[in-house]
Design an enzyme around this catalytic site. Sequence first.
Site, PDB file in Angstrom:
ATOM      1  CB  ILE A   1      -0.948   0.020   1.216  1.00 11.98           C
ATOM      2  CG1 ILE A   1      -0.162  -0.123   2.528  1.00 11.98           C
ATOM      3  CG2 ILE A   1      -2.002  -1.062   1.093  1.00 11.98           C
ATOM      4  CD1 ILE A   1      -1.025  -0.013   3.765  1.00 11.98           C
TER       5      ILE A   1
ATOM      6  CG  ASN B   1       7.961  -2.388  -0.929  1.00 12.64           C
ATOM      7  OD1 ASN B   1       8.214  -1.307  -1.447  1.00 12.64           O
ATOM      8  ND2 ASN B   1       8.290  -3.539  -1.498  1.00 12.64           N
TER       9      ASN B   1
ATOM     10  CG  ASP C   1      11.461  12.462   5.007  1.00 15.99           C
ATOM     11  OD1 ASP C   1      11.417  13.401   4.182  1.00 15.99           O
ATOM     12  OD2 ASP C   1      11.438  11.267   4.676  1.00 15.99           O
TER      13      ASP C   1
END
Length: 663
Positions: A363, A370, A484
């Site tokens: 997703i 991932n 980030d």
Amino acid sequence: MSPRKIQFCIFLFILFNLKVSPLVFASSSNVSFEFPSFNLRNLTLLGDSYLRNGVIGLTRDVTVPSSSSGTVIYNNPVSFFDQESNTTASFSTRFSFSILDVNENSYGDGLSFFLSQDNQTLGSPGGYLGLVNSSQLTKNKFVAIEFDTRLDAHFNDPNDHHVGLDIDSLNSIKTADPILQDIDLKSGDLITVWIDYKNDLRVLKVYMSYSSLKPGDPILTVDIDLSEYLKRDMYVGFSGSTEGSTELHFVANWSFRTSGFLPVIPKSNRHNVSDSSVTVTTPVIPISNAANKRHKRLGLGLGIAGPAFFCAFLVAFGYISVRKWQKIKRVKSLKAELVTGPKEFSYKELKLATRGFHSSRIIGRGAFGNVYKAFFKSSGTIAAVKRSKHSHEGKTEFLAELSIIACLRHKNLIPLQGWCVEKGEVLLVYEFMPYGSLDRMLYEEGSERGIFLNWAHRQKTAVGLASSLTYLHHECEQKVIHRDIKTSNIMLDGNFNARLGDFGLARLMEHDKSPASTLTAGTMGYLAPEYLHYGKATEKTDVFSYGVVILELVCGKRPIEREPVSQKMVNLVDWVWGLYGEGNIIEAADPRLNGEFEEEMRKLLLVGLSCANPDSTGRPTMRRVLQILNGEAEPIAVPRKKPSLTFSCGLALTLEDIFSNCD
């Protein structure tokens, strides 16, 4: 003698010379904590609750009637029952609260102090007082003292101004009206409450006063045995709710303690076994004088060298064993700290939940690896699993850092549910966010799924993100710099609340250093100029990234885009600042918003520019940003011309160079 036999003999020697102490099973202990003013170090906020200036607000602070519910819970469960002594604890708590409303005749519904078996249930608004879900009235088991400000006939309320004891139901066992002691729940004044439960007397009493002095007579007295309801560990906290009302609920301070458990006394060993020795007599064999001398020298040498070698070997063996034991102890200790927080999953369990990390379950993708959608059949729950193949050899250090991150709790942060370090991989388990990341909703999936982020959604995201960063920068015991912040790291839950992810995890894993995604640590387009140049992150670098995200929200454009005609790279901050200099800043707004809410858009665009100021000294703090968005502070003046910032030497890469490498 073989090395294995020598090691076995040493082991037997150590084993028979150790003094063994009996095991001591710890009993339940009394608990005590105090919050003169609140911080989020040991508290969890659910729903619409928030922290502001050391005070907990349980419901939305709005000027128009709304439905709202919120909960604040002490993180650690409290033990009220000691199985060894078959004792139920007494408890007492003291807290100060206020209920006020800016609009007359808009009161309801009130707040409660509760003990609950569950620390995750967010109750429904209105008459449910945030204690239970309207669709699952019997699911949450609790003991609560309600301070109710609305008559709800469905729960047999006596009036719209009462205090009551509730057990597993909102139908109070007994109620009392504080007005009989001249206490007005709706006055807006600070009211101090004392709740005392004496298990030996089987009685619960509630006292209330406008002062800090405990009155002699209680408001509410209930003869009741709570021991049957306190067999399990319980969570303690407060909840509040409104329905079609602007009522505000605040908790200003709180102390809590249990009593009645005897202190744990270690059992001593009355009969210590002393070292025993056995004397063995051997016959003397006569030998010659020369042989005797040689044997004496050999014996003397062995008598000196043998014990010395044995002692050296024993010391080395002991040192290695102690080091290994200390390391195991540290890991166990750190794991114990994480028991009430993230769970340690097995690799097999996560692999099964993601169908072997099948590609159909992906997703999201990031620099770390991932993200997979995981379904746990045993519990019927869904989670998101982030998988990285960056190995962590120092498991102790990893757990130490993870325990810090586990303490971060805020309604606009994605809660870390668990972790796994096996097979050279790091796997992190998060709460699943139904609407995915903000960037996909803005640019991709939103239109594909027929969902459009309207202005209310975007404004809600801006405030939620500001609130989470204010918590990380100013309200944590240890400041956390995210490094980030970008739209792909901001998730949307089922109610379109913004949830910031990957907080604090930059130091747990090495970032991808390729120019395609990062230079220092972060993503191009969101990086502050001074961070690009010097590589040192501060809270002001997070503020810059936040400013870029705000401009994205309002404009519906990415931080750096290529113009369709000229193929020239355009920086979003430069583009918006140019329009602002021309007096046309509202032209930057996303055309899909149809030009509505122009004043709110203008305000948010100016907040974005002030945060994205190239000069870090000109940027506001996140606390100031949150105050501006909540209307508690005046906006910061933004210069018409974008400030320039020069360094002693230029950057090695230009914007065009970076994106040619990306392509």
